[in-house]
Structures are given as structure tokens and as C-alpha cells.
Design an enzyme around this catalytic site. Structure first.
Site, PDB file in Angstrom:
ATOM      1  N   GLU A  50       0.819  -1.209   0.000  1.00  0.00           N
ATOM      2  CA  GLU A  50       0.000   0.000   0.000  1.00  0.00           C
ATOM      3  C   GLU A  50       0.856   1.264   0.000  1.00  0.00           C
ATOM      4  O   GLU A  50       0.540   2.241  -0.673  1.00  0.00           O
ATOM      5  CB  GLU A  50      -0.956  -0.002   1.204  1.00  0.00           C
ATOM      6  CG  GLU A  50      -2.093  -1.001   1.104  1.00  0.00           C
ATOM      7  CD  GLU A  50      -3.029  -0.718  -0.063  1.00  0.00           C
ATOM      8  OE1 GLU A  50      -3.083   0.438  -0.538  1.00  0.00           O
ATOM      9  OE2 GLU A  50      -3.708  -1.667  -0.508  1.00  0.00           O
ATOM     10  N   TYR A 133      -6.261   6.648   4.532  1.00  0.00           N
ATOM     11  CA  TYR A 133      -6.375   5.683   3.427  1.00  0.00           C
ATOM     12  C   TYR A 133      -5.641   4.381   3.747  1.00  0.00           C
ATOM     13  O   TYR A 133      -6.210   3.284   3.648  1.00  0.00           O
ATOM     14  CB  TYR A 133      -5.834   6.261   2.113  1.00  0.00           C
ATOM     15  CG  TYR A 133      -5.581   5.152   1.119  1.00  0.00           C
ATOM     16  CD1 TYR A 133      -6.646   4.552   0.445  1.00  0.00           C
ATOM     17  CD2 TYR A 133      -4.299   4.638   0.922  1.00  0.00           C
ATOM     18  CE1 TYR A 133      -6.442   3.475  -0.405  1.00  0.00           C
ATOM     19  CE2 TYR A 133      -4.079   3.570   0.082  1.00  0.00           C
ATOM     20  CZ  TYR A 133      -5.151   2.995  -0.584  1.00  0.00           C
ATOM     21  OH  TYR A 133      -4.946   1.924  -1.417  1.00  0.00           O
ATOM     22  N   ASP A 151      -9.048   6.530  -1.794  1.00  0.00           N
ATOM     23  CA  ASP A 151      -7.957   7.112  -2.571  1.00  0.00           C
ATOM     24  C   ASP A 151      -8.537   7.843  -3.777  1.00  0.00           C
ATOM     25  O   ASP A 151      -9.758   7.997  -3.909  1.00  0.00           O
ATOM     26  CB  ASP A 151      -6.955   6.041  -2.994  1.00  0.00           C
ATOM     27  CG  ASP A 151      -7.518   5.060  -4.023  1.00  0.00           C
ATOM     28  OD1 ASP A 151      -8.734   5.097  -4.317  1.00  0.00           O
ATOM     29  OD2 ASP A 151      -6.721   4.253  -4.552  1.00  0.00           O
TER      30      ASP A 151
END
Length: 384
Positions: A50, A133, A151
Site C-alpha cells: 500500500e 487511506y 484514494d
């Protein structure tokens, strides 16, 4: 919870939300991308992916992800790694504060969570460098918590679904999309739901050349129904990066060793090695655009720049190099190169600098950011 009606957004009734979840997840089950981080439930590996995926394309991330986990397979390995190691495994990805923050977060996990990845959304959010996020992505994918991961892809899809008249580029508007996702997210499959929206936004509903007619949720989309797909999402144009002009020096000795220097300044590219670079004076920034270059300096002035800064006697060569350019998010570096040769006997270390003579075959031992890689490529062009 945020009152979305105050922002002019009317959410769907429960039955429509359930139907939307099913349509999206049915499409995802058939069309999801086979990605290495989707083959694991390890929160550490998911976290690495991520962070890497922020502002970086999937196809670029895959080899970095695999190399990172091979070199630093555990939280403890990352927490204890020397700075040169973490910069080397991140070399070329850019945004190097990301990996520095990852190491700080790993050290935080060692000291506060017994070396384990925290399992609650609040604890994950407390880690260095992890924002809403990333916390939502890890919480939902690794621990199946019903936490949204909002996002740019997700905001783009939501903007079209509900014709949201708020700029997705403004951080203050993120709370609107967060509140929408809290209503929409599938509580049974939150990780898949988040990833399905990301996949949809990065492909079928991409920023450029979207294919709305292929969307599995087009029947739910107000923008598709009303013919306003070209209006959404609303996003103001980014400011152009400001030019910064550097004089670079490719200095080598009779043993084919090259002079490299470690950037000891805080900020951009701190900790990386490169050929000596000196920032040059430039015209007023307001008068520049991306296509302008610095006024040519006389060759003697360039030599004086180096001599004054490094105190090394150099035999300068008349080599002609292409201009090296590299664009960061907010700066555009333009680097002019000058080549010189020294005798090893002429070299004496500068007290205030960390500089080394290094052979090209040993370059792989040092973290080089993209501008250095481009300078080396420019130098090699004159050898061929």
C-alpha cells in the site's frame, strides 16, 4: 457521522446499496487482478504494498515489492536496517520519506506492540506515516474490518456515481467521500469492496479514456445516466513544478573511480549518493516555465564553482553532454554536466563532506536516486 445532505448528496436506500455491492463484487470476483499482495493476509506485506502503490503504478511496484520483502521480510528486519539499506531497496521509487516513515513505524511496532502489527484501526492509524487511506486499506484487507480506503480512484468513482460537486484534489473534501464510503462499504467483504472500487477506478473509470459503458455499476451512476461523465470528478489543475538549475560534475581518476558525495542535507534526496551537484543561481521563478533553461555559464565559472566548493585540482575535459532533467512533484531539476579527471595524489577529503572514490562495478552498493542514474546514463552516452 457527517450529514451528507448538507453537502447536497442523497445516498441510496438500503436495497439499492445492497444491489450495488453485489454488482461490484460479482464483477471483482471475475475480473480482479492477480497481484502478489492479494495472495497474502500478512498485514506487514499488505502495508508494504500500500505504501509503494501511493503515487506509483502497479507494474512498477511489483518487482520493488518482491525485492523489499526478500531483503526485509519482517517488521524487525525493517526496524533494524541501516539507512543505506532501506534507501537502496526503495531506489528509483521516489518519495523517499515514505520508506523512512515505514522504518519509524516498524520501530514503533517493536517498542509499542511487541514487534507485531497492531490489529485495530485506531492503533494502525497511530503508526508513523500511516494516514486514513492506508489505515483503512490494511484494516479492511488484513483484518476484515469495515473501514473505508478512500484514494483518488475511489473518489473518482463516487464522484460519477453521485455527481459530487466537490474538488477531489482538496484534502478538506476527503471527509465527504469518507462518509459516503462508510454508508456503502460491504460489512461482510470490506477488503474486497475497497479493492474492487480501486480496480474499477484505475481501469474502466480511469482519469484518461474511461470506458463507462463497460462499468459493472453503470446503472447506478448518475453521471452515466445524465451524460455528465466528462464533468466528473471535479479537480483543479496542478501547479507546474518550478525549475531548479544544477551544475553537475563527473569527476574520475586514473583508476576509473568516480567521485560521489552523500547528500547530508535534510529534505529532498537526503542520504543518497550522487556526483557532486551545485545549485546555480536562477532567474526569478515567476518568469520561468518548464521549457526554459538557465543561462549558459562560462566554462571558467563552472570550474571555479567546483574548485571553491571541493578544493580539488581537476584537469577538465571538453565533453558535450545532453541536459539531464528530472521532474519531482514540485520541482523540475535541470542538470548540466562537466567532466574532469584528477590524479589520485591530488585528492584530499573535504572535512565538511562525505565523498568517496567508487568504481562503476561497486555503484550497486550505494543508493542512487533517479537524478544520479540519469547523470550516469548521460555520461555513458559519450562513451558509446
Amino acid at each position: 457521522m457527517l450529514n451528507l445532505k448538507e453537502y447536497g448528496i442523497e445516498m441510496w436506500p438500503k436495497e439499492k446499496i445492497v444491489a450495488f455491492r453485489k454488482a461490484l463484487l460479482d464483477w471483482y470476483d471475475t475480473n480482479k487482478r492477480d497481484l502478489p499482495w492479494r495472495r497474502t493476509s500478512d498485514p506487514y506485506a499488505i502495508w508494504v504494498s500500500e505504501i509503494m502503490l501511493q503515487q506509483t503504478r502497479v507494474d512498477t511496484v511489483i518487482p520493488y515489492y518482491e525485492s523489499f520483502l526478500y531483503r526485509l521480510p519482517t517488521i524487525q528486519d525493517l526496524a533494524q536496517a541501516p539507512e543505506d539499506v532501506i534507501l537502496k531497496v526503495w531506489e528509483g521509487l521516489g518519495y523517499y520519506s515514505r520508506v523512512r516513515n515505514m522504518q519509524k513505524a516498524a520501530q514503533q511496532m517493536v517498542s509499542e506492540f511487541n514487534g507485531q502489527f497492531p490489529r485495530t484501526h485506531e492503533e494502525i492509524l497511530s503508526l508513523k506515516g500511516i494516514g486514513p487511506y492506508t489505515a483503512g486499506a490494511i484494516s479492511s484487507i488484513a483484518f476484515h474490518l469495515a473501514q473505508p480506503a478512500v484514494d483518488g480512484n475511489v473518489m473518482r468513482v463516487l464522484s460519477r456515481l453521485f455527481e459530487v460537486d466537490y474538488d477531489i484534489g482538496l484534502p478538506t473534501n476527503r471527509k465527504i467521500f469518507q462518509a459516503m464510503m462508510e454508508v456503502l462499504i460491504d460489512p461482510e467483504r470490506p477488503g474486497d469492496f475497497n479493492q474492487a472500487l480501486m480496480d474499477l477506478g484505475s481501469d474502466i473509470e480511469s482519469p484518461l479514456n474511461p470506458r463507462p459503458e463497460d462499468s459493472p455499476v453503470k446503472e447506478f451512476s448518475a453521471a452515466f445516466r445524465n451524460g455528465t461523465m466528462d464533468k466528473y470528478p471535479i479537480k483543479a489543475a496542478k501547479k507546474k513544478p518550478l525549475p531548479v538549475f544544477y551544475q553537475g560534475f563527473v569527476i574520475h581518476n586514473e583508476k576509473n573511480q568516480f567521485l560521489i558525495e552523500k547528500n547530508q542535507k535534510a529534505g529532498l534526496l537526503s542520504g543518497f549518493w550522487s556526483f557532486p551537484l551545485i545549485e546555480r543561481s536562477e532567474p526569478a521563478k515567476s518568469e520561468l516555465n518548464l521549457f526554459e533553461v538557465a543561462e549558459e555559464l562560462p566554462i571558467e565559472s563552472k570550474k571555479e564553482l567546483f574548485q571553491k566548493e571541493y578544493g580539488i585540482e581537476v584537469l577538465w575535459k571538453e565533453s558535450s553532454f545532453p541536459m539531464v532533467q528530472h521532474i519531482f512533484s514540485h520541482r523540475k531539476w535541470q542538470i548540466e554536466l562537466l567532466e574532469g579527471v584528477v590524479k589520485e595524489a591530488d585528492f584530499s577529503p573535504c572535512a565538511d563532506k562525505e565523498i568517496l572514490w567508487v568504481c562503476p562495478e561497486d555503484f550497486h552498493l550505494y543508493p542512487f536516486a533517479k537524478p544520479q542514474q540519469k547523470m550516469w546514463e548521460a555520461f555513458q552516452t559519450i562513451l558509446n
